[in-house]
Write a protein that holds these residues in place. Structure first.
Motif, PDB file in Angstrom:
ATOM      1  N   GLN A   1      68.281 -43.197 106.718  1.00 16.78           N
ATOM      2  CA  GLN A   1      67.917 -44.705 106.187  1.00 16.78           C
ATOM      3  C   GLN A   1      68.406 -45.682 106.952  1.00 16.78           C
ATOM      4  O   GLN A   1      69.739 -45.827 107.671  1.00 16.78           O
ATOM      5  CB  GLN A   1      68.732 -44.836 104.855  1.00 16.78           C
ATOM      6  CG  GLN A   1      68.188 -46.074 104.111  1.00 16.78           C
ATOM      7  CD  GLN A   1      69.021 -46.215 102.886  1.00 16.78           C
ATOM      8  OE1 GLN A   1      68.787 -45.681 101.650  1.00 16.78           O
ATOM      9  NE2 GLN A   1      69.705 -47.218 102.469  1.00 16.78           N
ATOM     10  N   THR A   2      67.611 -46.681 107.137  1.00 12.91           N
ATOM     11  CA  THR A   2      67.928 -47.888 107.961  1.00 12.91           C
ATOM     12  C   THR A   2      67.518 -49.086 107.270  1.00 12.91           C
ATOM     13  O   THR A   2      66.692 -48.933 106.344  1.00 12.91           O
ATOM     14  CB  THR A   2      66.753 -47.776 109.170  1.00 12.91           C
ATOM     15  OG1 THR A   2      65.535 -47.894 108.627  1.00 12.91           O
ATOM     16  CG2 THR A   2      67.065 -46.577 110.029  1.00 12.91           C
ATOM     17  N   ARG A   3      68.327 -50.209 107.600  1.00 16.77           N
ATOM     18  CA  ARG A   3      68.027 -51.403 106.910  1.00 16.77           C
ATOM     19  C   ARG A   3      66.912 -51.904 106.932  1.00 16.77           C
ATOM     20  O   ARG A   3      66.544 -52.927 106.219  1.00 16.77           O
ATOM     21  CB  ARG A   3      69.500 -52.340 107.093  1.00 16.77           C
ATOM     22  CG  ARG A   3      69.441 -52.892 108.256  1.00 16.77           C
ATOM     23  CD  ARG A   3      70.447 -53.965 108.815  1.00 16.77           C
ATOM     24  NE  ARG A   3      71.775 -53.349 108.295  1.00 16.77           N
ATOM     25  CZ  ARG A   3      72.653 -52.792 109.385  1.00 16.77           C
ATOM     26  NH1 ARG A   3      72.336 -52.800 110.610  1.00 16.77           N
ATOM     27  NH2 ARG A   3      73.846 -52.450 109.153  1.00 16.77           N
TER      28      ARG A   3
ATOM     29  N   ARG B   1      62.695 -51.424 109.171  1.00 18.32           N
ATOM     30  CA  ARG B   1      61.748 -50.568 109.950  1.00 18.32           C
ATOM     31  C   ARG B   1      61.554 -51.255 111.201  1.00 18.32           C
ATOM     32  O   ARG B   1      60.615 -51.482 111.631  1.00 18.32           O
ATOM     33  CB  ARG B   1      60.469 -50.393 109.247  1.00 18.32           C
ATOM     34  CG  ARG B   1      60.785 -49.656 107.912  1.00 18.32           C
ATOM     35  CD  ARG B   1      59.607 -49.723 106.911  1.00 18.32           C
ATOM     36  NE  ARG B   1      60.021 -49.456 105.795  1.00 18.32           N
ATOM     37  CZ  ARG B   1      59.198 -49.121 104.521  1.00 18.32           C
ATOM     38  NH1 ARG B   1      57.869 -49.379 104.569  1.00 18.32           N
ATOM     39  NH2 ARG B   1      59.927 -49.007 103.300  1.00 18.32           N
TER      40      ARG B   1
ATOM     41  N   ARG C   1      63.788 -51.482 103.964  1.00 14.63           N
ATOM     42  CA  ARG C   1      64.219 -50.499 104.445  1.00 14.63           C
ATOM     43  C   ARG C   1      63.434 -49.520 104.803  1.00 14.63           C
ATOM     44  O   ARG C   1      62.189 -49.161 104.111  1.00 14.63           O
ATOM     45  CB  ARG C   1      65.120 -49.924 103.386  1.00 14.63           C
ATOM     46  CG  ARG C   1      66.552 -50.599 103.302  1.00 14.63           C
ATOM     47  CD  ARG C   1      67.527 -50.002 102.320  1.00 14.63           C
ATOM     48  NE  ARG C   1      68.864 -50.527 102.363  1.00 14.63           N
ATOM     49  CZ  ARG C   1      69.438 -51.606 101.565  1.00 14.63           C
ATOM     50  NH1 ARG C   1      68.562 -52.098 100.719  1.00 14.63           N
ATOM     51  NH2 ARG C   1      70.707 -52.124 101.699  1.00 14.63           N
TER      52      ARG C   1
ATOM     53  N   LEU D   1      71.242 -38.850 114.923  1.00 14.52           N
ATOM     54  CA  LEU D   1      71.328 -40.282 114.931  1.00 14.52           C
ATOM     55  C   LEU D   1      71.178 -40.583 116.564  1.00 14.52           C
ATOM     56  O   LEU D   1      70.404 -41.548 116.864  1.00 14.52           O
ATOM     57  CB  LEU D   1      72.438 -40.787 114.341  1.00 14.52           C
ATOM     58  CG  LEU D   1      72.607 -42.380 114.357  1.00 14.52           C
ATOM     59  CD1 LEU D   1      71.590 -43.171 113.862  1.00 14.52           C
ATOM     60  CD2 LEU D   1      74.042 -42.962 113.922  1.00 14.52           C
TER      61      LEU D   1
ATOM     62  N   ASP E   1      67.920 -42.239 118.210  1.00 15.60           N
ATOM     63  CA  ASP E   1      68.106 -43.372 118.862  1.00 15.60           C
ATOM     64  C   ASP E   1      67.715 -43.493 120.301  1.00 15.60           C
ATOM     65  O   ASP E   1      67.343 -44.370 120.705  1.00 15.60           O
ATOM     66  CB  ASP E   1      69.693 -43.853 118.959  1.00 15.60           C
ATOM     67  CG  ASP E   1      70.032 -45.298 119.153  1.00 15.60           C
ATOM     68  OD1 ASP E   1      69.716 -46.277 118.729  1.00 15.60           O
ATOM     69  OD2 ASP E   1      70.886 -45.238 120.422  1.00 15.60           O
TER      70      ASP E   1
ATOM     71  N   LEU F   1      68.485 -47.870 116.716  1.00 16.10           N
ATOM     72  CA  LEU F   1      68.731 -46.905 115.411  1.00 16.10           C
ATOM     73  C   LEU F   1      70.112 -47.007 114.799  1.00 16.10           C
ATOM     74  O   LEU F   1      70.294 -47.299 113.848  1.00 16.10           O
ATOM     75  CB  LEU F   1      68.246 -45.528 115.579  1.00 16.10           C
ATOM     76  CG  LEU F   1      68.529 -44.695 114.259  1.00 16.10           C
ATOM     77  CD1 LEU F   1      67.935 -45.243 113.113  1.00 16.10           C
ATOM     78  CD2 LEU F   1      67.999 -43.201 114.800  1.00 16.10           C
ATOM     79  N   LYS F   2      70.971 -46.921 115.864  1.00 12.50           N
ATOM     80  CA  LYS F   2      72.398 -47.016 115.491  1.00 12.50           C
ATOM     81  C   LYS F   2      72.809 -48.313 114.747  1.00 12.50           C
ATOM     82  O   LYS F   2      73.447 -48.114 113.736  1.00 12.50           O
ATOM     83  CB  LYS F   2      73.209 -46.691 116.802  1.00 12.50           C
ATOM     84  CG  LYS F   2      73.113 -45.429 117.362  1.00 12.50           C
ATOM     85  CD  LYS F   2      74.231 -44.950 118.377  1.00 12.50           C
ATOM     86  CE  LYS F   2      73.991 -43.591 118.862  1.00 12.50           C
ATOM     87  NZ  LYS F   2      75.000 -43.411 120.056  1.00 12.50           N
TER      88      LYS F   2
ATOM     89  N   ASN G   1      71.165 -50.301 113.074  1.00 14.06           N
ATOM     90  CA  ASN G   1      70.432 -50.332 111.608  1.00 14.06           C
ATOM     91  C   ASN G   1      70.609 -49.280 110.914  1.00 14.06           C
ATOM     92  O   ASN G   1      70.137 -49.278 109.826  1.00 14.06           O
ATOM     93  CB  ASN G   1      68.916 -50.468 112.203  1.00 14.06           C
ATOM     94  CG  ASN G   1      68.432 -51.737 112.576  1.00 14.06           C
ATOM     95  OD1 ASN G   1      68.589 -52.860 111.914  1.00 14.06           O
ATOM     96  ND2 ASN G   1      68.230 -51.888 114.060  1.00 14.06           N
ATOM     97  N   PHE G   2      71.326 -48.191 111.222  1.00 14.19           N
ATOM     98  CA  PHE G   2      71.673 -47.115 110.560  1.00 14.19           C
ATOM     99  C   PHE G   2      72.597 -47.367 109.295  1.00 14.19           C
ATOM    100  O   PHE G   2      73.689 -48.073 109.510  1.00 14.19           O
ATOM    101  CB  PHE G   2      72.208 -45.951 111.298  1.00 14.19           C
ATOM    102  CG  PHE G   2      72.677 -44.747 110.374  1.00 14.19           C
ATOM    103  CD1 PHE G   2      71.617 -44.145 109.808  1.00 14.19           C
ATOM    104  CD2 PHE G   2      74.030 -44.406 110.326  1.00 14.19           C
ATOM    105  CE1 PHE G   2      72.053 -42.788 109.230  1.00 14.19           C
ATOM    106  CE2 PHE G   2      74.313 -43.515 109.709  1.00 14.19           C
ATOM    107  CZ  PHE G   2      73.592 -42.852 109.002  1.00 14.19           C
ATOM    108  N   GLU G   3      72.100 -46.799 108.067  1.00 16.20           N
ATOM    109  CA  GLU G   3      73.054 -47.202 106.913  1.00 16.20           C
ATOM    110  C   GLU G   3      73.574 -45.844 106.270  1.00 16.20           C
ATOM    111  O   GLU G   3      74.628 -45.719 105.921  1.00 16.20           O
ATOM    112  CB  GLU G   3      71.981 -47.774 105.604  1.00 16.20           C
ATOM    113  CG  GLU G   3      71.768 -49.365 106.243  1.00 16.20           C
ATOM    114  CD  GLU G   3      70.926 -50.001 105.051  1.00 16.20           C
ATOM    115  OE1 GLU G   3      71.252 -51.312 104.588  1.00 16.20           O
ATOM    116  OE2 GLU G   3      70.100 -49.241 104.157  1.00 16.20           O
TER     117      GLU G   3
END
Length: 402
Positions: A256-258, A260, A290, A318, A322, A328-329, A331-333
């Motif tokens: 899940q990312t904060r 797109r 998200r 991840l 990335d 990605l890293k 923004n990763f949640e």
């Protein structure tokens, strides 16, 4: 031994050949079921798609149906993951895509008035690495990668693929809603037996052994789980088939990312790796800022992921994603995983018993009948589970008329 892509294609070809066996029990696509014999008490083992459709049709016809399900939910390997994510986002653990030629699946989607939408986004580009270099391509490039690596059954025109709005598990939930208290959850089966008068099933409820009797039993339990059940009523050959049917590994990892962020780079979140792992963005049609990126690894790659601990699965994925999308890293949640070999009530993603053993495996044993995607011409698909369930309904109908 893990399946290579070549072995995967060969097995797919075998299943396609099986589908052409002159409308044999492999087909099983019963369109209009009219049961004219006397009502019978039918006990169905498993509330996956095969068990649900059989219970639904038998109940409509007036039979006394009870379903025993080990899990606390319906659907089996059709399950939408929701609780792991924020803002009501979701992603599929199991079945996701519906091709336009899967008429039985679409029949029940329509019957329950479930809306459909395209599986693939039409805007922005996908990424593919299977031709020795990074390529940013329209979504047709992604489905072409599927065709090149897995055959036309999984590729073709992107527009031939749809998904159920709100999640694939809306379909088994629709069946279950209509069956109501006929389904007994948390009831794993431990023994199946029969005599000249009735069939008996022993199961656990709150840790205590209980027994139910019926005129007919329909067993839809995957063979990977059924091999741990006592089966004194079955022949040695049938027990051997159950024991030796090989189930394939599938793993999925969700990130899940904060936001797109990939869309700002002109990417839609779909990719196909050099190792033939699919990457999906299931949230492209879901509201909110998200997003979720997820991997779909088949045999050959899935086993490697399954062997890792949960945190290592997420960390490895991840790092991999990335490198594809960049950013990605930061923004990763949060992450989640699903490895079907680790699932207690599936012990694998899908199977096909094989042509040489099919007719023995699918044949009823007096009062005991069998169904499931592993006993169909559409192994690994909801269509296969549905067609096999309807084939069993026809068998039971014909048997009760005698």
């Amino acid at each position: 031994m893990a399946l290579t892509r070549r072995q995967f294609l060969r097995r797919s070809a075998i299943v396609v050949a099986a589908a052409g066996l002159n409308r044999s029990p492999l087909s099983g696509a019963v369109r209009n079921i009219v049961i004219t014999g006397p009502a019978k008490k039918v006990l169905i083992l498993g509330a996956g798609m095969a068990g649900l459709v059989a219970a639904y049709e038998l109940s409509k016809a007036g039979h006394d149906v009870t379903v025993l399900e080990a899990r606390t939910r319906p659907g089996g390997r059709v399950h939408t993951l929701r609780e792991a994510f924020s803002d009501g986002l979701f992603a599929e653990e199991g079945a996701a895509r519906i091709p336009e030629n899967h008429d039985l699946t679409l029949k029940y989607v329509k019957e329950f008035a479930l809306p459909l939408e395209p599986f693939y986004p039409r805007r922005l580009n996908a990424v593919r690495f299977d031709r020795g270099r990074r390529e940013e391509v329209p979504i047709e490039g992604f489905t072409d990668a599927m065709t090149q690596n897995y055959g036309g059954e999984l590729g073709g025109n992107p527009e031939r693929w749809q998904k159920i709005v709100g999640g694939t598990d809306m379909l088994p939930k629709a069946f279950a809603q209509r069956l109501g208290n006929k389904i007994h959850y948390g009831s794993p089966v431990v023994r199946i037996e029969q005599d000249a008068q009735q069939a008996r099933v022993v199961f656990l409820k709150s840790g205590q052994r209980q027994t139910m009797t019926a005129d007919k039993v329909l067993c839809t339990i995957p063979f990977s789980v059924l091999r741990n059940v006592e089966l004194p009523a079955l022949s040695e050959r049938k027990r051997d088939i159950i024991k030796n049917t090989r189930y394939d590994a599938v793993s999925r990892v969700y990130l899940q990312t904060r936001n797109r962020f990939w869309e700002e780079k002109g990417l839609n979140g779909f990719a196909f790796t050099a190792g033939a792992i699919e990457i999906w963005q299931p949230t492209w049609s879901q509201p909110g800022s998200r997003g979720i990126l997820m991997t779909y690894a088949r045999p050959g790659e899935a086993e490697k992921i399954t062997k890792l601990k949960e945190n290592d699965r997420i960390a490895t994925t991840l790092k991999q994603l990335d490198g594809i999308f960049g950013g990605l890293k930061e923004n990763f949640e949060r992450g989640a995983t699903k490895c079907w070999m680790d699932d207690e009530w599936s012990s694998g993603a899908w199977a096909f018993v094989g042509l040489s053993e099919f007719f023995t495996a699918v044949a009823p044993t007096e009062r005991i009948h069998f169904a499931g995607e592993h006993l169909s011409a559409y192994s690994s698909w909801m269509q296969g589970a549905l067609s096999s369930g309807l084939r069993a309904v026809r068998e039971i109908d014909e048997a009760v008329k005698v």
